[in-house]
Design a protein around this motif. Structure first.
Motif, short mmCIF file in Angstrom:
data_model
loop_
_atom_site.label_atom_id
_atom_site.label_comp_id
_atom_site.label_asym_id
_atom_site.label_seq_id
_atom_site.Cartn_x
_atom_site.Cartn_y
_atom_site.Cartn_z
N LEU A 1 42.46 48.90 44.68
CA LEU A 1 42.03 47.57 45.10
C LEU A 1 42.54 46.50 44.14
CD1 LEU A 1 40.34 46.08 47.24
CD2 LEU A 1 38.34 46.42 45.77
N ASP A 2 42.42 46.74 42.84
CA ASP A 2 42.92 45.78 41.85
C ASP A 2 44.42 45.55 42.00
OD1 ASP A 2 40.43 45.38 40.70
OD2 ASP A 2 40.70 46.92 39.16
N VAL B 1 45.17 43.48 45.17
CA VAL B 1 44.86 42.06 45.00
C VAL B 1 45.93 41.38 44.15
CG1 VAL B 1 43.23 40.44 43.95
CG2 VAL B 1 42.38 42.30 45.38
N GLU B 2 46.37 42.05 43.09
CA GLU B 2 47.45 41.50 42.27
C GLU B 2 48.71 41.30 43.11
OE1 GLU B 2 48.08 43.95 38.90
OE2 GLU B 2 46.06 43.65 38.08
N GLY C 1 48.80 40.85 46.31
CA GLY C 1 48.52 39.76 47.23
C GLY C 1 48.70 38.41 46.59
N PHE D 1 48.70 42.04 50.43
CA PHE D 1 47.52 42.80 50.03
C PHE D 1 47.34 44.03 50.93
CE2 PHE D 1 43.05 43.60 51.18
CZ PHE D 1 42.60 44.14 49.99
N ILE E 1 37.69 38.32 52.56
CA ILE E 1 38.72 37.92 51.60
C ILE E 1 38.58 36.41 51.40
CG2 ILE E 1 41.20 37.71 51.15
CD1 ILE E 1 41.67 40.12 52.92
N MET F 1 42.66 35.22 44.49
CA MET F 1 42.15 35.94 45.66
C MET F 1 40.97 36.81 45.26
SD MET F 1 44.28 38.62 48.13
CE MET F 1 45.42 37.37 48.71
N VAL G 1 38.48 39.79 46.95
CA VAL G 1 38.40 40.71 48.08
C VAL G 1 37.18 41.63 47.93
CG1 VAL G 1 39.53 42.61 49.30
CG2 VAL G 1 40.90 40.71 48.42
N TYR H 1 34.47 45.02 44.70
CA TYR H 1 35.21 43.78 44.90
C TYR H 1 36.29 43.71 43.83
CZ TYR H 1 32.57 41.97 40.93
OH TYR H 1 32.03 41.80 39.68
N LEU I 1 39.08 40.72 41.94
CA LEU I 1 39.47 39.32 41.78
C LEU I 1 40.80 39.26 41.06
CD1 LEU I 1 38.80 36.24 41.75
CD2 LEU I 1 37.65 36.65 39.56
N GLY I 2 41.74 38.50 41.63
CA GLY I 2 43.04 38.31 41.00
C GLY I 2 43.36 36.84 40.90
#
Length: 332
Positions: A42-43, A46-47, A49, A73, A100, A244, A246, A263, A265-266
């Motif tokens: 997930l991390d 997001v990066e 994305g 993403f 998102i 972002m 997610v 969740y 966060l990026g």
């Protein structure tokens, strides 16, 4: 009863119990490992994305492509879960994305799964980007529309007159006698700005996640989607950077009913990043010197740095290739 009989009875009772406890411990350990693995995926997604979302610029001139960010993403998620795009499994994976949020310099977009019918009249889920929302606060007399820095727009509720600029500039335009205390103090202003942004995000994220329950049930996902506990530090990160956020929830990760509830966060790190500001200075009639500066350089006036006409480049190499020399003061 002989002692040997008691020993056998003890083994018959305790051994299965120990085996069950051991199996349960293995299930818990496997679920914990799976959670770590999914959080890593997930991390990374997001990066990816955020990288796909940022198209250039800096500060208030940052340019984002939210659709491309969401697409990158999803592509990263599918690759890391070894799924083909548009496959049934990929659609199922998408159903675990409850919300998102794309945070821009002057507002945010909420992207959520919505129901639609494809060309074959089959019901499907599609991630849809909702209209941009502003970071706004009202005290009854004025509406204050914040950004990720100290620039803002203030609208008088009665006359609809609009004031735009930094905090101190707007305070002067309105008149210090008419301004609330937070418009006269940097610390109070920043506290209210942060609080407003976080509360706006929480409200819309909570609404979107709750609404996702109806969509998810239509596609066979039985999980009660609710806003997970988020660290204060992570909420504060959303007010410092374009990026972002997610939420990924409900995916089974164990044989004992465990579900992922995470969740990621990026941040783009471009609002306050090392973009280089370009300047062309006339040192004599017909002779121009070209310099590039760090953000915040004392030679560059604040109004120039936040101007819509500001020119920036991403690297020193780009600056040199375009004929710009490093500023001798800020030494970028």
């Amino acid at each position: 009863m002989k002692i040997t009989d008691l020993a056998i009875l003890f083994v018959i009772i305790i051994l299965p119990l120990n085996l069950l406890l051991d199996i349960k411990a293995q299930y818990v350990e496997a679920a914990a490992y799976k959670k770590i693995e999914i959080n890593r995926i997930l991390d990374t997604a997001v990066e990816d994305g955020v990288v796909g979302m940022i198209e250039g610029g800096a500060g208030k001139n940052i340019e984002i492509n939210k659709e491309n960010g969401v697409r990158e993403f999803l592509n990263s998620m599918n690759i890391n879960f070894n799924l083909l795009e548009n496959s049934i499994e990929a659609k199922k994976l998408q159903g675990y994305i409850s919300c998102i949020v794309v945070v821009d310099y002057d507002g945010y977009y909420v992207v959520s799964n919505q129901e639609y019918y494809n060309s074959k009249h089959e019901k499907e889920m599609k991630l849809v980007c909702n209209p941009k929302q502003s970071f706004s606060y009202s005290d009854g007399s004025y509406v204050y529309i914040f950004t990720l820095d100290n620039s803002l727009t203030v609208v008088e509720t009665g006359s609809k007159e609009m004031f735009t600029g930094t905090r101190d500039q707007v305070a002067e335009k309105i008149g210090l006698g008419s301004c609330p205390d937070f418009m006269k103090d940097d610390k109070l202003f920043d506290q209210l700005r942060r609080k407003t942004i976080i509360e706006d995000l929480k409200k819309d994220v909570n609404f979107t996640i709750n609404k996702h329950n109806d969509i998810a049930r239509m596609f066979g996902i039985s999980y009660n989607f609710t806003l997970p506990q988020i660290k204060d530090g992570d909420w504060y990160k959303t007010v410092d950077d374009v990026g972002m956020l997610v939420f990924f929830q409900g995916m089974p990760i164990g044989l004992s009913g465990e579900r992922i509830n995470s969740y990621a966060l990026g941040g783009a790190r471009l609002v306050k990043s090392s973009k280089y500001i370009l300047e062309e200075r006339e040192i004599s009639p017909g002779m121009i010197q070209k310099f590039y500066h760090k953000q915040g350089c004392s030679i560059i006036a604040p109004e120039v740095e936040t101007s819509d006409e500001i020119e920036v480049l991403d690297s020193k190499a780009e600056c040199a290739a375009n004929g710009y020399m490093p500023c001798p003061v800020c030494n970028p």
